[in-house]
Structures are given as structure tokens and as C-alpha cells.
Scaffold this motif. Structure first.
Motif, PDB file in Angstrom:
ATOM      1  N   GLN A  33      21.918 -19.244   9.920  1.00 46.27           N
ATOM      2  CA  GLN A  33      22.628 -18.325   9.031  1.00 46.27           C
ATOM      3  C   GLN A  33      22.644 -18.850   7.592  1.00 46.27           C
ATOM      4  O   GLN A  33      22.557 -18.068   6.642  1.00 46.27           O
ATOM      5  CB  GLN A  33      24.061 -18.094   9.540  1.00 46.27           C
ATOM      6  CG  GLN A  33      24.147 -17.434  10.915  1.00 46.27           C
ATOM      7  CD  GLN A  33      23.589 -16.014  10.930  1.00 46.27           C
ATOM      8  OE1 GLN A  33      23.291 -15.424   9.909  1.00 46.27           O
ATOM      9  NE2 GLN A  33      23.436 -15.463  12.129  1.00 46.27           N
ATOM     10  N   LYS A  34      22.727 -20.151   7.418  1.00 48.47           N
ATOM     11  CA  LYS A  34      22.651 -20.722   6.067  1.00 48.47           C
ATOM     12  C   LYS A  34      21.294 -20.425   5.425  1.00 48.47           C
ATOM     13  O   LYS A  34      21.198 -20.240   4.209  1.00 48.47           O
ATOM     14  CB  LYS A  34      22.861 -22.233   6.117  1.00 48.47           C
ATOM     15  CG  LYS A  34      24.289 -22.680   6.377  1.00 48.47           C
ATOM     16  CD  LYS A  34      24.375 -24.191   6.387  1.00 48.47           C
ATOM     17  CE  LYS A  34      25.790 -24.670   6.631  1.00 48.47           C
ATOM     18  NZ  LYS A  34      25.874 -26.160   6.635  1.00 48.47           N
ATOM     19  N   SER A  35      20.259 -20.374   6.232  1.00 46.20           N
ATOM     20  CA  SER A  35      18.912 -20.181   5.694  1.00 46.20           C
ATOM     21  C   SER A  35      18.742 -18.804   5.051  1.00 46.20           C
ATOM     22  O   SER A  35      17.829 -18.600   4.251  1.00 46.20           O
ATOM     23  CB  SER A  35      17.863 -20.370   6.796  1.00 46.20           C
ATOM     24  OG  SER A  35      17.853 -19.281   7.704  1.00 46.20           O
ATOM     25  N   ILE A  36      19.629 -17.832   5.382  1.00 41.73           N
ATOM     26  CA  ILE A  36      19.524 -16.500   4.788  1.00 41.73           C
ATOM     27  C   ILE A  36      19.805 -16.572   3.295  1.00 41.73           C
ATOM     28  O   ILE A  36      19.070 -16.006   2.475  1.00 41.73           O
ATOM     29  CB  ILE A  36      20.475 -15.522   5.496  1.00 41.73           C
ATOM     30  CG1 ILE A  36      20.021 -15.309   6.949  1.00 41.73           C
ATOM     31  CG2 ILE A  36      20.542 -14.189   4.753  1.00 41.73           C
ATOM     32  CD1 ILE A  36      20.960 -14.458   7.776  1.00 41.73           C
ATOM     33  N   ALA A  37      20.866 -17.275   2.914  1.00 40.83           N
ATOM     34  CA  ALA A  37      21.151 -17.451   1.482  1.00 40.83           C
ATOM     35  C   ALA A  37      20.035 -18.227   0.814  1.00 40.83           C
ATOM     36  O   ALA A  37      19.644 -17.928  -0.325  1.00 40.83           O
ATOM     37  CB  ALA A  37      22.489 -18.167   1.298  1.00 40.83           C
ATOM     38  N   HIS A  38      19.493 -19.222   1.499  1.00 41.84           N
ATOM     39  CA  HIS A  38      18.395 -20.010   0.929  1.00 41.84           C
ATOM     40  C   HIS A  38      17.171 -19.131   0.686  1.00 41.84           C
ATOM     41  O   HIS A  38      16.441 -19.312  -0.300  1.00 41.84           O
ATOM     42  CB  HIS A  38      18.027 -21.160   1.879  1.00 41.84           C
ATOM     43  CG  HIS A  38      19.151 -22.121   2.100  1.00 41.84           C
ATOM     44  ND1 HIS A  38      19.157 -23.049   3.121  1.00 41.84           N
ATOM     45  CD2 HIS A  38      20.323 -22.317   1.438  1.00 41.84           C
ATOM     46  CE1 HIS A  38      20.260 -23.753   3.076  1.00 41.84           C
ATOM     47  NE2 HIS A  38      20.985 -23.321   2.065  1.00 41.84           N
ATOM     48  N   GLU A  39      16.945 -18.164   1.585  1.00 41.23           N
ATOM     49  CA  GLU A  39      15.812 -17.247   1.422  1.00 41.23           C
ATOM     50  C   GLU A  39      15.957 -16.416   0.149  1.00 41.23           C
ATOM     51  O   GLU A  39      14.998 -16.246  -0.611  1.00 41.23           O
ATOM     52  CB  GLU A  39      15.714 -16.327   2.645  1.00 41.23           C
ATOM     53  CG  GLU A  39      14.623 -15.278   2.545  1.00 41.23           C
ATOM     54  CD  GLU A  39      14.581 -14.355   3.752  1.00 41.23           C
ATOM     55  OE1 GLU A  39      13.994 -13.258   3.631  1.00 41.23           O
ATOM     56  OE2 GLU A  39      15.141 -14.722   4.811  1.00 41.23           O
ATOM     57  N   PHE A  40      17.165 -15.896  -0.091  1.00 47.01           N
ATOM     58  CA  PHE A  40      17.389 -15.116  -1.310  1.00 47.01           C
ATOM     59  C   PHE A  40      17.251 -15.984  -2.555  1.00 47.01           C
ATOM     60  O   PHE A  40      16.696 -15.549  -3.570  1.00 47.01           O
ATOM     61  CB  PHE A  40      18.755 -14.448  -1.272  1.00 47.01           C
ATOM     62  CG  PHE A  40      18.763 -13.150  -0.526  1.00 47.01           C
ATOM     63  CD1 PHE A  40      18.417 -11.965  -1.153  1.00 47.01           C
ATOM     64  CD2 PHE A  40      19.090 -13.103   0.815  1.00 47.01           C
ATOM     65  CE1 PHE A  40      18.404 -10.763  -0.462  1.00 47.01           C
ATOM     66  CE2 PHE A  40      19.087 -11.921   1.519  1.00 47.01           C
ATOM     67  CZ  PHE A  40      18.737 -10.741   0.875  1.00 47.01           C
ATOM     68  N   ASN A  41      17.749 -17.213  -2.488  1.00 44.01           N
ATOM     69  CA  ASN A  41      17.621 -18.105  -3.641  1.00 44.01           C
ATOM     70  C   ASN A  41      16.162 -18.452  -3.919  1.00 44.01           C
ATOM     71  O   ASN A  41      15.743 -18.523  -5.075  1.00 44.01           O
ATOM     72  CB  ASN A  41      18.428 -19.387  -3.404  1.00 44.01           C
ATOM     73  CG  ASN A  41      19.904 -19.197  -3.683  1.00 44.01           C
ATOM     74  OD1 ASN A  41      20.280 -18.437  -4.573  1.00 44.01           O
ATOM     75  ND2 ASN A  41      20.745 -19.868  -2.919  1.00 44.01           N
ATOM     76  N   ALA A  42      15.385 -18.646  -2.857  1.00 43.95           N
ATOM     77  CA  ALA A  42      13.972 -18.974  -3.040  1.00 43.95           C
ATOM     78  C   ALA A  42      13.230 -17.804  -3.695  1.00 43.95           C
ATOM     79  O   ALA A  42      12.417 -18.004  -4.606  1.00 43.95           O
ATOM     80  CB  ALA A  42      13.335 -19.322  -1.696  1.00 43.95           C
ATOM     81  N   THR A  43      13.533 -16.575  -3.243  1.00 41.27           N
ATOM     82  CA  THR A  43      12.882 -15.396  -3.835  1.00 41.27           C
ATOM     83  C   THR A  43      13.309 -15.226  -5.280  1.00 41.27           C
ATOM     84  O   THR A  43      12.485 -14.932  -6.155  1.00 41.27           O
ATOM     85  CB  THR A  43      13.245 -14.141  -3.030  1.00 41.27           C
ATOM     86  OG1 THR A  43      12.884 -14.342  -1.659  1.00 41.27           O
ATOM     87  CG2 THR A  43      12.513 -12.922  -3.573  1.00 41.27           C
ATOM     88  N   LYS A  44      14.611 -15.412  -5.539  1.00 41.87           N
ATOM     89  CA  LYS A  44      15.137 -15.299  -6.896  1.00 41.87           C
ATOM     90  C   LYS A  44      14.455 -16.296  -7.827  1.00 41.87           C
ATOM     91  O   LYS A  44      14.024 -15.944  -8.929  1.00 41.87           O
ATOM     92  CB  LYS A  44      16.647 -15.551  -6.856  1.00 41.87           C
ATOM     93  CG  LYS A  44      17.327 -15.571  -8.210  1.00 41.87           C
ATOM     94  CD  LYS A  44      18.832 -15.765  -8.040  1.00 41.87           C
ATOM     95  CE  LYS A  44      19.157 -17.118  -7.453  1.00 41.87           C
ATOM     96  NZ  LYS A  44      20.618 -17.322  -7.360  1.00 41.87           N
ATOM     97  N   ASN A  45      14.314 -17.536  -7.366  1.00 39.42           N
ATOM     98  CA  ASN A  45      13.671 -18.561  -8.190  1.00 39.42           C
ATOM     99  C   ASN A  45      12.193 -18.275  -8.396  1.00 39.42           C
ATOM    100  O   ASN A  45      11.640 -18.521  -9.476  1.00 39.42           O
ATOM    101  CB  ASN A  45      13.854 -19.935  -7.553  1.00 39.42           C
ATOM    102  CG  ASN A  45      15.298 -20.407  -7.615  1.00 39.42           C
ATOM    103  OD1 ASN A  45      16.055 -19.965  -8.478  1.00 39.42           O
ATOM    104  ND2 ASN A  45      15.679 -21.274  -6.701  1.00 39.42           N
ATOM    105  N   ARG A  46      11.547 -17.739  -7.364  1.00 33.78           N
ATOM    106  CA  ARG A  46      10.130 -17.410  -7.476  1.00 33.78           C
ATOM    107  C   ARG A  46       9.901 -16.391  -8.584  1.00 33.78           C
ATOM    108  O   ARG A  46       8.958 -16.503  -9.370  1.00 33.78           O
ATOM    109  CB  ARG A  46       9.638 -16.877  -6.124  1.00 33.78           C
ATOM    110  CG  ARG A  46       8.140 -16.979  -5.910  1.00 33.78           C
ATOM    111  CD  ARG A  46       7.794 -16.621  -4.475  1.00 33.78           C
ATOM    112  NE  ARG A  46       8.379 -17.531  -3.526  1.00 33.78           N
ATOM    113  CZ  ARG A  46       8.992 -17.159  -2.399  1.00 33.78           C
ATOM    114  NH1 ARG A  46       9.106 -15.884  -2.088  1.00 33.78           N
ATOM    115  NH2 ARG A  46       9.495 -18.064  -1.588  1.00 33.78           N
ATOM    116  N   ILE A  47      10.788 -15.393  -8.658  1.00 36.55           N
ATOM    117  CA  ILE A  47      10.686 -14.393  -9.723  1.00 36.55           C
ATOM    118  C   ILE A  47      10.971 -15.019 -11.075  1.00 36.55           C
ATOM    119  O   ILE A  47      10.299 -14.735 -12.075  1.00 36.55           O
ATOM    120  CB  ILE A  47      11.646 -13.217  -9.441  1.00 36.55           C
ATOM    121  CG1 ILE A  47      11.188 -12.466  -8.186  1.00 36.55           C
ATOM    122  CG2 ILE A  47      11.729 -12.266 -10.633  1.00 36.55           C
ATOM    123  CD1 ILE A  47      12.166 -11.431  -7.708  1.00 36.55           C
TER     124      ILE A  47
END
Length: 254
Positions: free
Chosen positions: A9-23
Motif C-alpha cells: 500500500q505504501k508503494s501506491i504513493a511512491h508510484e504517484f511520486n515517481a510519475t510526478k518526478n518523471r514529468i
């Protein structure tokens, strides 16, 4: 290593942060705060993977006779019911079809959050017939050194933000869930008529989506959520109440 729902469940927030940083790496931090369709697309694509196949996600309007909502960033709807219009992800739906709506923001201050709560509550008045998930998703800063959730974790003793929460308590389908992807989760408890704010860090985002799934399941008896799955959706062993920061009850007197 065995199964670990907490880390999943923690990895879900990490996924959004990774996408946000990629952009951010592509367009820079300067443009991240601008309203952009790409934030809605990021969230919409996640929901399409997260929700069951018979639940669809789009953007558009809710129409009840001559009463038409403002444009809604994310609409989660029951695709088995008739729609007024559909073109790819753009839809115009009847209130009975709507299972949830989500407003998407980047870095709103408290006044903009209050405006979003007001907008969500007005849309909820059109979808008055059935309980829906009515959420505000805040992506947070593109700069990892800034913590947006701290604005939400402070007790709203006065001002437009507190007033908007109290107003939303009076609405049957007013805004009922807020998340900042960097750690704050706010939930409306309709039974107690209050909003509660939790500092649950990496789990805030997953609890937002778990509540979405829970409400949809209760609304249409989607498939039933067994106890083992509840333990997966809400993995804090001692429960989130140990992480509460503030409550705003309907009759709260500051």
C-alpha cells in the motif's frame, strides 16, 4: 520474503511520486503547478487499473434534466446504465450512474482547497439520490523538499477552510475524502458528522483509494470484500486512529 500488504500500500504513493518526478524532469518544476490535463490522466489511468472492469472512469458532466454540473475532473460510473454522451473518456452521465467523483489539484493553498470543497459539494447536490465517493486528490509539490500535507495537518481553527468543511458536513453527497499524496488523509464520518485528519505518511494515498473501493462496493454490492481483503486495504495493524491530528465536528465550537 512473504506477502507484505503494508509495504504494498505504501508503494501506491511512491508510484504517484515517481510519475510526478518523471514529468518534472521533462518540463521542469516551473510548470508543475499549472492546471494540466496530464495530472488527471495520471490519476485516471491508475483508477482504470485499480477498479474492477465493470466500473469505468471518465471526465465530463453530470446532467439531471436541465440541471448540469460544472466539468468534473474524474467521474467513476456504472457503465451498465445509459449515458447521455460518450466520446473516448469524455462523458455526460445521469446522476444514478455516478459512483464517485474526484477533483484533482497540484499545490492548492487553504483557500483553493476550500473552493474545491465548495465545488465538490455543489456537484454532490446534483447527485443527491445515492451515496457517492466525493474526493479531492492533491498531488503536492513537484519539489521533493516541500511538504504540502503540513497545510492540511494543522488544525483549521478558523477561516474559509474550516467553514467549507462544516458546510460539507451538511451535504448528503458533499466532499467526503481529501488526500495529499505526501501524507495527509481527511475523511468525513457521516455517522458522527465530523471530518477527521490523519497523518499516515506513505499510506494516505492508498487509504484514499481503499475508501473509494469500499464505498463503491457498498453502493452496488460489487463483489463483496472479505475480511482478508480488508486487512490488505487497511494495513495499519493498530488502526489509523492513533495517527489522528484533528477533528471538525458539525457542532464544533472553537
Amino acid at each position: 520474503m512473504g506477502p507484505n500488504s503494508l509495504e504494498y500500500q505504501k508503494s501506491i504513493a511512491h508510484e504517484f511520486n515517481a510519475t510526478k518526478n518523471r514529468i518534472r524532469y521533462l518540463i521542469g518544476s516551473t510548470h508543475w503547478g499549472e492546471d494540466g490535463r496530464y495530472k488527471e490522466v495520471i490519476l485516471m489511468n491508475f483508477l482504470k487499473r485499480f477498479l474492477p472492469n465493470n466500473i469505468e472512469v471518465g471526465t465530463g458532466f453530470v446532467k439531471d434534466g436541465d440541471n448540469i454540473s460544472t466539468q468534473i475532473d474524474i467521474i467513476i460510473y456504472n457503465s451498465s446504465l445509459p449515458l447521455y454522451f460518450k466520446e473516448n473518456d469524455f462523458i455526460i452521465v445521469q446522476p444514478k450512474s455516478v459512483l464517485g467523483i474526484i477533483e484533482v489539484k497540484s499545490n492548492p493553498d487553504r483557500n483553493k482547497i476550500a473552493e474545491a470543497i465548495f465545488k465538490a459539494s455543489k456537484v454532490g447536490e446534483i447527485i443527491r439520490e445515492n451515496l457517492i465517493f466525493n474526493g479531492l486528490f492533491i498531488f503536492g509539490e513537484a519539489n521533493n523538499n516541500q511538504n504540502h500535507s503540513s497545510k492540511l495537518l494543522e488544525n483549521p481553527r478558523n477561516g474559509q477552510f474550516k467553514d467549507s468543511l462544516l458546510d460539507a458536513l451538511l451535504k448528503n453527497n458533499g466532499l467526503n475524502h481529501i488526500v495529499s499524496n505526501d501524507g495527509a488523509f481527511i475523511k468525513k464520518w457521516s455517522e458522527e458528522e465530523k471530518f477527521s485528519c490523519y497523518a499516515i505518511k506513505d499510506l494516505a494515498t492508498s487509504y484514499f483509494f481503499s475508501n473509494l473501493l469500499d464505498i463503491i462496493n457498498n453502493r452496488i454490492e460489487l463483489f463483496g470484500i472479505p475480511e482478508a481483503m480488508y486487512n490488505h486495504l487497511y494495513p495499519i495493524p493498530e488502526g489509523k486512529e492513533n495517527f489522528i491530528k484533528w477533528n471538525v465536528p458539525r457542532c464544533y465550537d472553537y
